[in-house]
Design an enzyme around this catalytic site. Sequence first.
Site, PDB file in Angstrom:
ATOM      1  N   ASP A   1       0.816  -1.219   0.000  1.00 12.66           N
ATOM      2  CA  ASP A   1       0.000   0.000   0.000  1.00 12.66           C
ATOM      3  C   ASP A   1       0.851   1.271   0.000  1.00 12.66           C
ATOM      4  O   ASP A   1       0.334   2.364  -0.236  1.00 12.66           O
ATOM      5  CB  ASP A   1      -0.972   0.003   1.187  1.00 12.66           C
TER       6      ASP A   1
ATOM      7  N   ASP B   1     -11.973  36.386 -34.027  1.00 11.64           N
ATOM      8  CA  ASP B   1     -11.308  35.105 -34.250  1.00 11.64           C
ATOM      9  C   ASP B   1     -12.048  33.967 -33.549  1.00 11.64           C
ATOM     10  O   ASP B   1     -11.911  32.812 -33.915  1.00 11.64           O
ATOM     11  CB  ASP B   1      -9.865  35.182 -33.750  1.00 11.64           C
TER      12      ASP B   1
ATOM     13  N   GLY C   1      -9.744  29.246 -36.689  1.00  7.08           N
ATOM     14  CA  GLY C   1     -10.824  29.546 -37.626  1.00  7.08           C
ATOM     15  C   GLY C   1     -10.451  29.429 -39.087  1.00  7.08           C
ATOM     16  O   GLY C   1     -11.048  28.662 -39.839  1.00  7.08           O
ATOM     17  N   LEU C   2      -9.405  30.150 -39.503  1.00  5.91           N
ATOM     18  CA  LEU C   2      -9.077  30.159 -40.925  1.00  5.91           C
ATOM     19  C   LEU C   2      -8.576  28.808 -41.376  1.00  5.91           C
ATOM     20  O   LEU C   2      -8.829  28.384 -42.493  1.00  5.91           O
ATOM     21  CB  LEU C   2      -8.017  31.225 -41.206  1.00  5.91           C
TER      22      LEU C   2
END
Lengths: 509, 434
Positions: free
Chosen positions: A36, A278, A413-414
């Site tokens: 343990d 953006d 995005g682009l």
Amino acid sequence: MQLAMWTYEGPPHVGAMRIATAMRGLHYVLHAPQGDTYADLLFTMIERDAKRPPVTYTTFQARDLGADTAAIFKTACADAEARFKPDAMIVGASCTAELLQDDPGGLAAALGLSIPVVALELPSYQKKENWGAAETFYRLVRSFAAGPTPEGRNPASCNILGPTALGFRHRDDVEEICQLLVSIGVTVNVVAPLGASAHDLTRLPQAAFNVVLYPEIAATSASFLKERHGQPFTKTVPIGSGACRDFVAEVAQLAGLDVEAALAKIQSRAPWYAASIDSNYLTGKRVFIFGDATHAIAAARIARDELGFTVCGLGSYTREFARDVRAAAKTYGLEALITDDHLEVEDAIIAAQPELVLGTQMERHVAKRLKVPCAVISSPVHVQDFPARYSPQMGPEGANVIFDSWVHPLMMGLEEHLLGMFRDDFEFHDGANPSHLAPASQKTSEPEAPQIVPPGAPAWAQDAESELKKIPFFVRGKARRNTERFATDHGLSTITIETLYDAKAHYSR
Amino acid sequence: MTTVLDRTAAPATPSTLPAPLLRERGQREVFCGLTSIIWLHRKLQDAFFLIVGSRTCAHLMQSAAGVMIFAEPRFATAIIEDRDLAGMADLHDELDRIVARVVARRPEIRMIVLVGSCPSEVIKLDLSKAAERLQARGQHDGVRFLTYTGSGIETTFTEGEDRFLASLVAALPAQEQNAKPRLLVAGCLADVVEDQFRRIFTALGIEQVDFLPMRESTVMPSIGPSTTVLLAQPYLTETARLLQSRGCQLLHPLFPLGEEGTTAWLQAAADAFGVDPGRFEAITRPGRDRARIAMTRARSELEGKTLFLFPDSQLEPALARVLSREAGMVPIEVGTPFLNRQHLSAELDLLPTDVTLSEGQDVDRQLDRLRDAAPDLTVCGMGLANPLEAEGFATKWSIELVFTPIQGYDQAGDLAELFIRPLRRRALLQTGRA
């Protein structure tokens, strides 16, 4: 019995270790079998602690079972007190020792140690890590903060409750929230358990109210302090810009400060970044959210209200807070997924067809296999969840960190438009990674995301199949499934190019 | 806790120890036997290891293995819950249900290994009966059921592999009367190492070679009095005992670590199979030369450096032998969770006489000795490594020694490299760290 290949939470004694390791001068004597001690590496490897956790294990073996495991426990307690000279001690059993019924609390009391000893009863076969942490903290608070309620408390003073060792960004959250509180004119009396001593716990009643950062850990203690010392506590967890404002307003009210003046102190870039053009491409992205209750609920609010995403799945492994998660899910028109079976979560992710997964390390693996972008929002923790840099989730800076870490895995995005325009481009192809990711890892051999093909599914005509390949790879799986569903719904046995575009028109939003 | 200085070797001991043995009983900072599933499940590619245990077992496995498991792991935990303990659910029915789910999810699995844990041992859940019943019922055709214990109360780390191999041995068929002599290499080796050894044995003219564990559970070698066993790992106490009880001949050479160990190990097999000394020399010469070159380079960085080994895998005495004899390191303390004097007799004969051998552990006392000794390099587990680094000690995590191919001639340099890297890194970093 429950089949687990992976678990979201460890056993409750690991929760107790997170409290002991977070605090100063506290030692935990744990009745536990050999092996343990693995739990030490959670702290020394994952969190890179420079010190061993303050835990002594009895590490009994089979040959001890016939003899006297209770004597081993007593020796371990006495040795730990002599060697580590703690201010206070907690004692308890792990799952195996619980079966032996040696009563660590009683044994430690019989030793008559010179320091306070708090006994823990953590039922290992019922409860889990977060419950264990909450219970341990509550037992400590009960033991040390039970004194008289002081007179004449400063109304603008609070304690911060909940941060522990091995918590998801707790280290930085505390720093951020302390700064925020001080900036609006609130004094922080004690932060606990992280960095607190047993003596600090005795000073808890001196504050006028409590700030609960992690309800999973601190809710029980906060309720006790409210009842015993009349300290109200905050209900809002300041993750995200909106929650941060609500939190500041709540704190200002509790502290008797001017709410508007306090709100004016919040400075965060995240709202403007989300508003900038953006971020248009983020609109309506489908996100699947899974984590502990606090982080999952907070993530859903940020996703919809602060980034304009569509929440397509929400769930948590925190059964103790299932009610809150269910209520939150309802506001998104969803049924909450409450489970600690990661296979069930995986199925739900596949069914929800998200474009972004916000989850734990486990969902990160699932998302990787499904080729869906992912950000980690919650425990269980991994070495990567302890970045070298300052990286809170809470407060104004937390909102900035979240904006970055959720948006960066997505296509910009682009880039997304370019992929749409030049589908067969020799560089923008399936195997190529997004340009903002590491150029070194141009692996093309990864298998396609697993597809679930029910028997009797419509067949793809060759030209339709090659048309499908022109669809950007990160939405191709969805297009395939939608088209197949469309074909099945319309009783079509073959999918043609026409079917593909009919389905596209049918499902377009 | 108790410390026994044992200067009188047990009567049956074939070897005298180089130094007094320090026996300790206290807190042991070691993994339990379940952990060996991490490499066993990669080795046996059609086996699934189902731990019958607690949430702690499941948590140990994912913490020790890291969440960086690239494929879905072929191991899992059947977590015992309150209702199982309260008798509200029949444990055997529950186990059947879980096994059915595993088989449904992974139909390619040919062997399911039920692995006992601390809680299953303490509640005396009879897994061998469960395995027998699952097998007899024939519901899962083509799946073999085995069982062993990896519990921490019974086993330490690599002893989990020992118990698993022992359960495999029990399932191996007996060889026919007057079977041809065969060589059995017992103990997990990396596939690349196994392939190298197989090539060498073939070149030596030893054609009949089996490796245990095999890569596929359906290929079960037969064993018996014509089988000669070479242990590839020092921790196979139970496996070796069972093999001997099946009539196999057990060899006790050095373990195949470093040039000297690999040669002695191969030599033992060559002698048992009557390989011509000239042929042995010719076949092993290139490997010996390569290993020696690699070790000479390592020696320039390791010579004279002091070494302190915490107990972990039982590989420690053999590692100390290689590092002292071939790399010139100076072992101060060599800890091992259990010292099998019979298997290690050749190793112990070659250890420096002034080294402290310790068996078992009382970790806080051992840390005191470490600080007194202030070694140049400490080999220890993951729970101790970063805190020791923070105190200024260079460390090597021991778990890497069981995950990295280090056996054989062509890995001798890799073995040394594992010890060189932490030292070299310390020399490189100019970060002003305390």
